[in-house]
Design a protein around this motif. Sequence first.
Motif, PDB file in Angstrom:
ATOM      1  N   VAL A   1     -53.991  10.963 -44.209  1.00  0.00           N
ATOM      2  CA  VAL A   1     -55.168  10.942 -43.337  1.00  0.00           C
ATOM      3  C   VAL A   1     -56.182  12.002 -43.782  1.00  0.00           C
ATOM      4  N   VAL A   2     -55.698  13.171 -44.168  1.00  0.00           N
ATOM      5  CA  VAL A   2     -56.604  14.206 -44.678  1.00  0.00           C
ATOM      6  C   VAL A   2     -57.287  13.710 -45.952  1.00  0.00           C
ATOM      7  N   GLY A   3     -56.532  13.052 -46.839  1.00  0.00           N
ATOM      8  CA  GLY A   3     -57.133  12.484 -48.044  1.00  0.00           C
ATOM      9  C   GLY A   3     -58.124  11.382 -47.727  1.00  0.00           C
TER      10      GLY A   3
ATOM     11  N   VAL B   1     -67.619  19.723 -49.077  1.00  0.00           N
ATOM     12  CA  VAL B   1     -66.645  19.541 -47.996  1.00  0.00           C
ATOM     13  C   VAL B   1     -65.588  18.528 -48.408  1.00  0.00           C
ATOM     14  N   ALA B   2     -66.011  17.417 -49.026  1.00  0.00           N
ATOM     15  CA  ALA B   2     -65.061  16.385 -49.457  1.00  0.00           C
ATOM     16  C   ALA B   2     -64.097  16.924 -50.512  1.00  0.00           C
TER      17      ALA B   2
ATOM     18  N   ILE C   1     -57.080  20.067 -49.963  1.00  0.00           N
ATOM     19  CA  ILE C   1     -56.113  20.363 -48.901  1.00  0.00           C
ATOM     20  C   ILE C   1     -55.117  19.219 -48.767  1.00  0.00           C
ATOM     21  N   GLY C   2     -55.610  17.977 -48.819  1.00  0.00           N
ATOM     22  CA  GLY C   2     -54.722  16.817 -48.736  1.00  0.00           C
ATOM     23  C   GLY C   2     -53.742  16.752 -49.898  1.00  0.00           C
ATOM     24  N   ILE C   3     -54.210  17.085 -51.088  1.00  0.00           N
ATOM     25  CA  ILE C   3     -53.335  17.067 -52.264  1.00  0.00           C
ATOM     26  C   ILE C   3     -52.271  18.153 -52.146  1.00  0.00           C
ATOM     27  N   VAL C   4     -52.668  19.326 -51.685  1.00  0.00           N
ATOM     28  CA  VAL C   4     -51.700  20.419 -51.519  1.00  0.00           C
ATOM     29  C   VAL C   4     -50.660  20.061 -50.472  1.00  0.00           C
TER      30      VAL C   4
ATOM     31  N   ILE D   1     -46.990  10.415 -52.470  1.00  0.00           N
ATOM     32  CA  ILE D   1     -47.621  10.040 -53.735  1.00  0.00           C
ATOM     33  C   ILE D   1     -48.931   9.306 -53.478  1.00  0.00           C
ATOM     34  N   VAL D   2     -48.931   8.412 -52.496  1.00  0.00           N
ATOM     35  CA  VAL D   2     -50.169   7.716 -52.128  1.00  0.00           C
ATOM     36  C   VAL D   2     -51.205   8.718 -51.613  1.00  0.00           C
ATOM     37  N   ALA D   3     -50.764   9.697 -50.832  1.00  0.00           N
ATOM     38  CA  ALA D   3     -51.685  10.706 -50.308  1.00  0.00           C
ATOM     39  C   ALA D   3     -52.305  11.526 -51.432  1.00  0.00           C
ATOM     40  N   ILE D   4     -51.546  11.812 -52.466  1.00  0.00           N
ATOM     41  CA  ILE D   4     -52.103  12.534 -53.616  1.00  0.00           C
ATOM     42  C   ILE D   4     -53.194  11.699 -54.283  1.00  0.00           C
TER      43      ILE D   4
END
Length: 134
Positions: free
Chosen positions: A46-48, A77-78, A84-87, A110-113
Amino acid sequence: MKMKLVSFVILCTLLLVPTIASAEVTNGSIGFGLTPGRLGAIVAAVVGLISMVIGGLSLARSAGRIGIGNGRAGAIVAAVVGLIGIVLAGLHLANSNGGFGTGNGRAGAIVAIMVGLTGMVLAGLTLARSSRTG
């Protein structure tokens, strides 16, 4: 523009809810539903996704399709939100044990990365465009 964004959020929700509801744990000890591992991967995704939306909007702004300005602030910002999402996804992936299909959220991480990287790429495209035109 806001109607398109609301429609996009509703569409994402309608696509995501059945996927979460039908998620099954293969070891049978937990059953159906959300596990803490899946929840961590969903938060990172969701963050990504937020990063992708902000990056897309800033890219559209830099192209002159919406609003005024070059979209540089939105791109920054993006990029930060995407990082942050990747971390978050990387930490979740490093700390999860078990394989795919065990309810630990490895595939979701993995999808979130990938989603976070897409948001960062959109931000990079916006920054490249704004430096050329500004």
